[in-house]
Design a protein around this motif. Structure first.
Motif, PDB file in Angstrom:
ATOM      1  N   ALA A  43     -52.050 -26.064 -42.096  1.00  0.00           N
ATOM      2  CA  ALA A  43     -51.432 -25.972 -43.419  1.00  0.00           C
ATOM      3  C   ALA A  43     -49.949 -25.638 -43.316  1.00  0.00           C
ATOM      4  O   ALA A  43     -49.111 -26.206 -44.030  1.00  0.00           O
ATOM      5  CB  ALA A  43     -52.159 -24.932 -44.269  1.00  0.00           C
ATOM      6  N   GLU A  48     -45.775 -30.271 -47.315  1.00  0.00           N
ATOM      7  CA  GLU A  48     -46.215 -29.916 -48.663  1.00  0.00           C
ATOM      8  C   GLU A  48     -46.892 -28.546 -48.688  1.00  0.00           C
ATOM      9  O   GLU A  48     -47.512 -28.118 -47.716  1.00  0.00           O
ATOM     10  CB  GLU A  48     -47.203 -30.970 -49.196  1.00  0.00           C
ATOM     11  CG  GLU A  48     -46.611 -32.354 -49.381  1.00  0.00           C
ATOM     12  CD  GLU A  48     -46.573 -33.147 -48.078  1.00  0.00           C
ATOM     13  OE1 GLU A  48     -47.014 -32.610 -47.030  1.00  0.00           O
ATOM     14  OE2 GLU A  48     -46.085 -34.286 -48.098  1.00  0.00           O
ATOM     15  N   ASP A  49     -46.766 -27.873 -49.818  1.00  0.00           N
ATOM     16  CA  ASP A  49     -47.494 -26.634 -50.045  1.00  0.00           C
ATOM     17  C   ASP A  49     -48.915 -27.006 -50.469  1.00  0.00           C
ATOM     18  O   ASP A  49     -49.112 -27.641 -51.507  1.00  0.00           O
ATOM     19  CB  ASP A  49     -46.811 -25.818 -51.139  1.00  0.00           C
ATOM     20  CG  ASP A  49     -47.557 -24.536 -51.482  1.00  0.00           C
ATOM     21  OD1 ASP A  49     -48.559 -24.225 -50.810  1.00  0.00           O
ATOM     22  OD2 ASP A  49     -47.142 -23.860 -52.443  1.00  0.00           O
ATOM     23  N   VAL A  50     -49.911 -26.640 -49.659  1.00  0.00           N
ATOM     24  CA  VAL A  50     -51.293 -27.005 -49.962  1.00  0.00           C
ATOM     25  C   VAL A  50     -52.096 -25.804 -50.455  1.00  0.00           C
ATOM     26  O   VAL A  50     -53.324 -25.834 -50.474  1.00  0.00           O
ATOM     27  CB  VAL A  50     -51.978 -27.645 -48.737  1.00  0.00           C
ATOM     28  CG1 VAL A  50     -51.283 -28.948 -48.369  1.00  0.00           C
ATOM     29  CG2 VAL A  50     -52.010 -26.697 -47.548  1.00  0.00           C
ATOM     30  N   CYS A 112     -57.683 -22.668 -50.198  1.00  0.00           N
ATOM     31  CA  CYS A 112     -56.637 -23.685 -50.257  1.00  0.00           C
ATOM     32  C   CYS A 112     -56.896 -24.563 -51.469  1.00  0.00           C
ATOM     33  O   CYS A 112     -57.912 -24.425 -52.152  1.00  0.00           O
ATOM     34  CB  CYS A 112     -56.598 -24.523 -48.974  1.00  0.00           C
ATOM     35  SG  CYS A 112     -58.007 -25.646 -48.791  1.00  0.00           S
ATOM     36  N   ASP A 113     -55.976 -25.476 -51.720  1.00  0.00           N
ATOM     37  CA  ASP A 113     -56.185 -26.515 -52.722  1.00  0.00           C
ATOM     38  C   ASP A 113     -56.654 -27.750 -51.950  1.00  0.00           C
ATOM     39  O   ASP A 113     -55.851 -28.415 -51.289  1.00  0.00           O
ATOM     40  CB  ASP A 113     -54.879 -26.812 -53.467  1.00  0.00           C
ATOM     41  CG  ASP A 113     -55.067 -27.822 -54.583  1.00  0.00           C
ATOM     42  OD1 ASP A 113     -55.865 -28.777 -54.397  1.00  0.00           O
ATOM     43  OD2 ASP A 113     -54.419 -27.698 -55.631  1.00  0.00           O
ATOM     44  N   ARG A 116     -54.747 -31.156 -52.640  1.00  0.00           N
ATOM     45  CA  ARG A 116     -53.408 -31.244 -52.049  1.00  0.00           C
ATOM     46  C   ARG A 116     -53.471 -31.329 -50.533  1.00  0.00           C
ATOM     47  O   ARG A 116     -52.694 -32.058 -49.904  1.00  0.00           O
ATOM     48  CB  ARG A 116     -52.564 -30.045 -52.490  1.00  0.00           C
ATOM     49  CG  ARG A 116     -52.016 -30.202 -53.911  1.00  0.00           C
ATOM     50  CD  ARG A 116     -51.863 -28.863 -54.628  1.00  0.00           C
ATOM     51  NE  ARG A 116     -51.005 -27.912 -53.934  1.00  0.00           N
ATOM     52  CZ  ARG A 116     -50.907 -26.623 -54.285  1.00  0.00           C
ATOM     53  NH1 ARG A 116     -51.636 -26.155 -55.291  1.00  0.00           N
ATOM     54  NH2 ARG A 116     -50.102 -25.810 -53.634  1.00  0.00           N
ATOM     55  N   LEU A 117     -54.406 -30.602 -49.923  1.00  0.00           N
ATOM     56  CA  LEU A 117     -54.548 -30.643 -48.475  1.00  0.00           C
ATOM     57  C   LEU A 117     -54.947 -32.045 -48.011  1.00  0.00           C
ATOM     58  O   LEU A 117     -54.365 -32.585 -47.065  1.00  0.00           O
ATOM     59  CB  LEU A 117     -55.584 -29.619 -48.016  1.00  0.00           C
ATOM     60  CG  LEU A 117     -55.906 -29.607 -46.523  1.00  0.00           C
ATOM     61  CD1 LEU A 117     -54.668 -29.311 -45.691  1.00  0.00           C
ATOM     62  CD2 LEU A 117     -57.009 -28.591 -46.212  1.00  0.00           C
ATOM     63  N   ALA A 120     -51.997 -34.433 -48.395  1.00  0.00           N
ATOM     64  CA  ALA A 120     -50.935 -34.148 -47.426  1.00  0.00           C
ATOM     65  C   ALA A 120     -51.313 -34.664 -46.042  1.00  0.00           C
ATOM     66  O   ALA A 120     -50.456 -35.185 -45.306  1.00  0.00           O
ATOM     67  CB  ALA A 120     -50.662 -32.651 -47.377  1.00  0.00           C
TER      68      ALA A 120
END
Length: 331
Positions: A43, A48-50, A112-113, A116-117, A120
């Protein structure tokens, strides 16, 4: 996915030792424990912020029998080098403001999201020369010499030296061995809250019973709660129960935290697979030698996927993995 990232496998270490032996059970738990660190490293390496955050996991017992099992579990984990703290009723109340009989706590947890992970990671793969084909169904895969030819429903063909199926419980139609039972789980999320006191956003909770309630707080201060698992029959039958199951989950949370005021925003259900020993299936079944599967069943799908990525890489580069037997088909 509710994305509670925990090293604890659905089958406790004490029980897993009876199923697969002490040495193999210890290896499985240590691999799962290490996967939290690997996910954090991954991560942090992404642009990106995940939404990856470290959490404290609280595994709570509500009966004296469950508390004794947790105490034995704590001893078993400490014996293999896993740091875990046992809390009696007073310690649980003082540290976490919870009215249970006992609990185990561990800093080796995260959230985590998952959306988004996933995106990414796809973006990184494409940036490294990979190609992503969204909404593309593969309907056939045949071996042609040292290659595999995959046919899409559109009629297009792909050629590859290696094929990995990561399709979860849908892979059961491709594997003769009976490897998984299907269950449903139900979840809800609250509207955003100004604060979640007396809860703490850095905690995540799951109960020491079956089925268990599980809970965490999202980045935007929503309660994310799930549970009330039952056996899968059909998507229609499952979805008819969403409102009823969500109401039961809501009532349990209000009893757990009576001073917290919140409203439900969304409710949903999902189907997941569980295996007899709580472990994923990673490798090649007898009927498709050379074709790899990464089937990360159970409540640890994301952490098992971190393990699977290492094993799959080892299979491709050297033909085997020192941990292959833990997750092998036919075990």
């Amino acid at each position: 996915s509710t994305a509670l990232l925990q090293y604890e496998i659905d089958v406790p270490l004490v029980e897993m030792r009876e199923l697969i032996g002490e040495e193999r059970a210890a290896r499985a738990y240590l691999l799962s424990h290490q996967s939290i660190d690997k996910l954090e490293e991954l991560a942090n390496s992404l642009q990106e912020d995940v939404g990856f955050f470290r959490k404290t996991s609280i595994h709570m017992a509500e009966t004296s029998h469950a508390a004794l099992k947790l105490e034995n579990e704590a001893s078993a984990r400490r014996a293999i080098g896993i740091d875990v703290e046992y809390h009696d009723r007073i310690s649980l109340k003082n540290n976490f403001r919870l009215d249970g009989v006992a609990a185990l706590s561990s800093p080796q947890a995260a959230s985590c999201d998952p959306y988004r992970l996933a995106h990414a990671l796809i973006k990184r793969g494409v940036g490294r020369g990979g190609q992503a084909f969204d909404r593309t169904e593969i309907i056939d895969c045949i071996q042609a010499g040292r290659e595999y030819v995959l046919t899409a429903s559109t009629g297009h063909c792909l050629r590859a030296q290696h094929v990995v199926y990561a399709t979860g419980y849908e892979a059961h139609s491709m594997v003769r061995e009976y490897i998984v039972d299907l269950d449903n789980t139900y979840a809800l999320v609250s509207e955003p809250l100004v604060n979640v006191y007396p809860w703490n956003p850095d905690w995540l909770l799951w109960e020491a019973k079956t089925p268990y309630l599980y809970l965490r707080v999202t980045e935007d201060n929503r309660l994310l709660v799930g549970g009330e698992d039952d056996a899968f029959h059909s998507p229609t039958q499952r979805d008819k129960l969403i409102e009823q199951k969500a109401a039961t989950i809501e009532q349990k949370v209000r009893e757990l935290m009576p001073d917290l005021h919140w409203k439900v925003d969304y409710r949903w259900a999902g189907t997941f697979g569980k295996t007899k020993d709580g472990l994923a299936y990673i490798g090649s079944p007898k009927e498709t030698p050379g074709i790899l599967f990464a089937l990360c069943f159970g409540g640890n799908g994301i952490t098992f996927s971190a393990i699977a990525s290492d094993l799959i890489s080892e299979f491709i580069h050297s033909g085997n993995s020192p941990d292959a037997d833990l997750f092998a088909f036919g075990r």
